[in-house]
Design a protein around this motif. Structure first.
Motif, PDB file in Angstrom:
ATOM      1  N   ASP A  43      -3.349  43.959  -4.837  1.00  0.00           N
ATOM      2  CA  ASP A  43      -2.617  42.753  -4.414  1.00  0.00           C
ATOM      3  C   ASP A  43      -1.524  42.359  -5.399  1.00  0.00           C
ATOM      4  O   ASP A  43      -0.491  41.826  -5.004  1.00  0.00           O
ATOM      5  CB  ASP A  43      -3.579  41.580  -4.209  1.00  0.00           C
ATOM      6  N   ASP A  44      -1.733  42.630  -6.692  1.00  0.00           N
ATOM      7  CA  ASP A  44      -0.742  42.281  -7.710  1.00  0.00           C
ATOM      8  C   ASP A  44       0.475  43.207  -7.684  1.00  0.00           C
ATOM      9  O   ASP A  44       1.498  42.903  -8.310  1.00  0.00           O
ATOM     10  CB  ASP A  44      -1.364  42.333  -9.107  1.00  0.00           C
ATOM     11  N   CYS A  45       0.374  44.336  -6.992  1.00  0.00           N
ATOM     12  CA  CYS A  45       1.437  45.344  -7.017  1.00  0.00           C
ATOM     13  C   CYS A  45       2.153  45.522  -5.682  1.00  0.00           C
ATOM     14  O   CYS A  45       2.995  46.408  -5.552  1.00  0.00           O
ATOM     15  CB  CYS A  45       0.847  46.686  -7.463  1.00  0.00           C
ATOM     16  N   LEU A  46       1.837  44.703  -4.694  1.00  0.00           N
ATOM     17  CA  LEU A  46       2.446  44.870  -3.368  1.00  0.00           C
ATOM     18  C   LEU A  46       3.925  44.493  -3.342  1.00  0.00           C
ATOM     19  O   LEU A  46       4.692  45.036  -2.554  1.00  0.00           O
ATOM     20  CB  LEU A  46       1.675  44.061  -2.324  1.00  0.00           C
ATOM     21  N   ILE A  47       4.331  43.566  -4.200  1.00  0.00           N
ATOM     22  CA  ILE A  47       5.731  43.163  -4.284  1.00  0.00           C
ATOM     23  C   ILE A  47       6.290  43.633  -5.624  1.00  0.00           C
ATOM     24  O   ILE A  47       5.780  43.282  -6.682  1.00  0.00           O
ATOM     25  CB  ILE A  47       5.897  41.628  -4.161  1.00  0.00           C
ATOM     26  N   ASN A  48       7.348  44.443  -5.574  1.00  0.00           N
ATOM     27  CA  ASN A  48       8.011  44.932  -6.776  1.00  0.00           C
ATOM     28  C   ASN A  48       9.346  44.198  -6.906  1.00  0.00           C
ATOM     29  O   ASN A  48      10.290  44.485  -6.180  1.00  0.00           O
ATOM     30  CB  ASN A  48       8.233  46.446  -6.685  1.00  0.00           C
ATOM     31  N   ASN A  49       9.414  43.257  -7.825  1.00  0.00           N
ATOM     32  CA  ASN A  49      10.633  42.482  -8.060  1.00  0.00           C
ATOM     33  C   ASN A  49      11.577  43.170  -9.034  1.00  0.00           C
ATOM     34  O   ASN A  49      12.554  42.568  -9.480  1.00  0.00           O
ATOM     35  CB  ASN A  49      10.276  41.089  -8.584  1.00  0.00           C
ATOM     36  N   PHE A  50      11.287  44.420  -9.380  1.00  0.00           N
ATOM     37  CA  PHE A  50      12.085  45.169 -10.345  1.00  0.00           C
ATOM     38  C   PHE A  50      12.697  46.386  -9.660  1.00  0.00           C
ATOM     39  O   PHE A  50      12.732  46.463  -8.441  1.00  0.00           O
ATOM     40  CB  PHE A  50      11.201  45.587 -11.531  1.00  0.00           C
ATOM     41  N   ASN A  51      13.171  47.359 -10.440  1.00  0.00           N
ATOM     42  CA  ASN A  51      13.670  48.612  -9.894  1.00  0.00           C
ATOM     43  C   ASN A  51      12.496  49.495  -9.475  1.00  0.00           C
ATOM     44  O   ASN A  51      11.348  49.206  -9.803  1.00  0.00           O
ATOM     45  CB  ASN A  51      14.506  49.362 -10.941  1.00  0.00           C
ATOM     46  N   VAL A  52      12.794  50.588  -8.779  1.00  0.00           N
ATOM     47  CA  VAL A  52      11.757  51.554  -8.416  1.00  0.00           C
ATOM     48  C   VAL A  52      11.004  51.929  -9.683  1.00  0.00           C
ATOM     49  O   VAL A  52      11.610  52.188 -10.728  1.00  0.00           O
ATOM     50  CB  VAL A  52      12.377  52.811  -7.767  1.00  0.00           C
ATOM     51  N   CYS A  53       9.669  51.929  -9.615  1.00  0.00           N
ATOM     52  CA  CYS A  53       8.881  52.232 -10.806  1.00  0.00           C
ATOM     53  C   CYS A  53       7.907  53.371 -10.545  1.00  0.00           C
ATOM     54  O   CYS A  53       7.584  53.688  -9.405  1.00  0.00           O
ATOM     55  CB  CYS A  53       8.176  50.989 -11.334  1.00  0.00           C
ATOM     56  N   GLN A  54       7.462  53.983 -11.628  1.00  0.00           N
ATOM     57  CA  GLN A  54       6.597  55.160 -11.590  1.00  0.00           C
ATOM     58  C   GLN A  54       5.225  54.781 -12.144  1.00  0.00           C
ATOM     59  O   GLN A  54       4.943  54.967 -13.327  1.00  0.00           O
ATOM     60  CB  GLN A  54       7.215  56.285 -12.411  1.00  0.00           C
ATOM     61  N   PRO A  55       4.336  54.279 -11.290  1.00  0.00           N
ATOM     62  CA  PRO A  55       3.065  53.747 -11.779  1.00  0.00           C
ATOM     63  C   PRO A  55       2.048  54.809 -12.181  1.00  0.00           C
ATOM     64  O   PRO A  55       2.187  55.984 -11.861  1.00  0.00           O
ATOM     65  CB  PRO A  55       2.547  52.950 -10.578  1.00  0.00           C
ATOM     66  N   LEU A  56       1.025  54.326 -12.876  1.00  0.00           N
ATOM     67  CA  LEU A  56      -0.169  55.102 -13.194  1.00  0.00           C
ATOM     68  C   LEU A  56      -1.299  54.516 -12.354  1.00  0.00           C
ATOM     69  O   LEU A  56      -1.586  53.318 -12.443  1.00  0.00           O
ATOM     70  CB  LEU A  56      -0.498  55.001 -14.684  1.00  0.00           C
TER      71      LEU A  56
END
Length: 133
Positions: A43-56
């Motif tokens: 739920d904390d990661c559903l909205i990305n207010n930044f640039n495209v990111c490469q998560p772990l």
């Protein structure tokens, strides 16, 4: 910043214990948020207010699981870390699992704006690695 290369340009030793040096750092062109380097829920990661990111991603499971991000699926079994920046999957002992997982790492980047993320057969936490230019 993420540093890719450090080059020592010059160094001078003033005593056996003290020295001076100049270093040149080659960095990723992004600025990373410290909040993005903490384990977070879906739920904390559903909205990305930044640039495209490469998560772990960290999947905890005792059998087969399926991770779905923005309609793309990644499958595997057992506890697995999926590092989309390094394009590698591994277990808690750092043993590679690339041959036992199926999915394209680039499909699991978190896009700008709204994302869809779900897991079946296990639980999931994410280090989103929020970044901006």
């Amino acid at each position: 910043y993420n540093v890719y290369r450090v080059e020592i340009i010059d160094s001078e030793r003033t005593s056996k214990r003290i020295g001076n040096f100049t270093a040149s750092f080659r960095c990723d062109p992004y600025v990373y948020s410290q909040a993005g380097d903490r384990w977070q829920t879906i739920d904390d990661c559903l909205i990305n207010n930044f640039n495209v990111c490469q998560p772990l991603y960290h999947v905890t499971a005792s059998s087969d699981w399926t991770l779905t991000v923005n309609g793309n699926t990644f499958t595997g079994s057992g506890e697995t870390f999926i590092d989309t920046a390094e394009m590698v999957a591994y277990d808690a002992n750092n043993d590679l699992k690339n041959t036992t997982t199926i999915g394209d790492f680039e499909d699991f980047y978190l896009q700008e704006g709204e994302n869809t993320i779900s897991i079946s057969g296990g639980t999931l936490v994410i280090k989103p690695r929020w970044r901006s230019k």
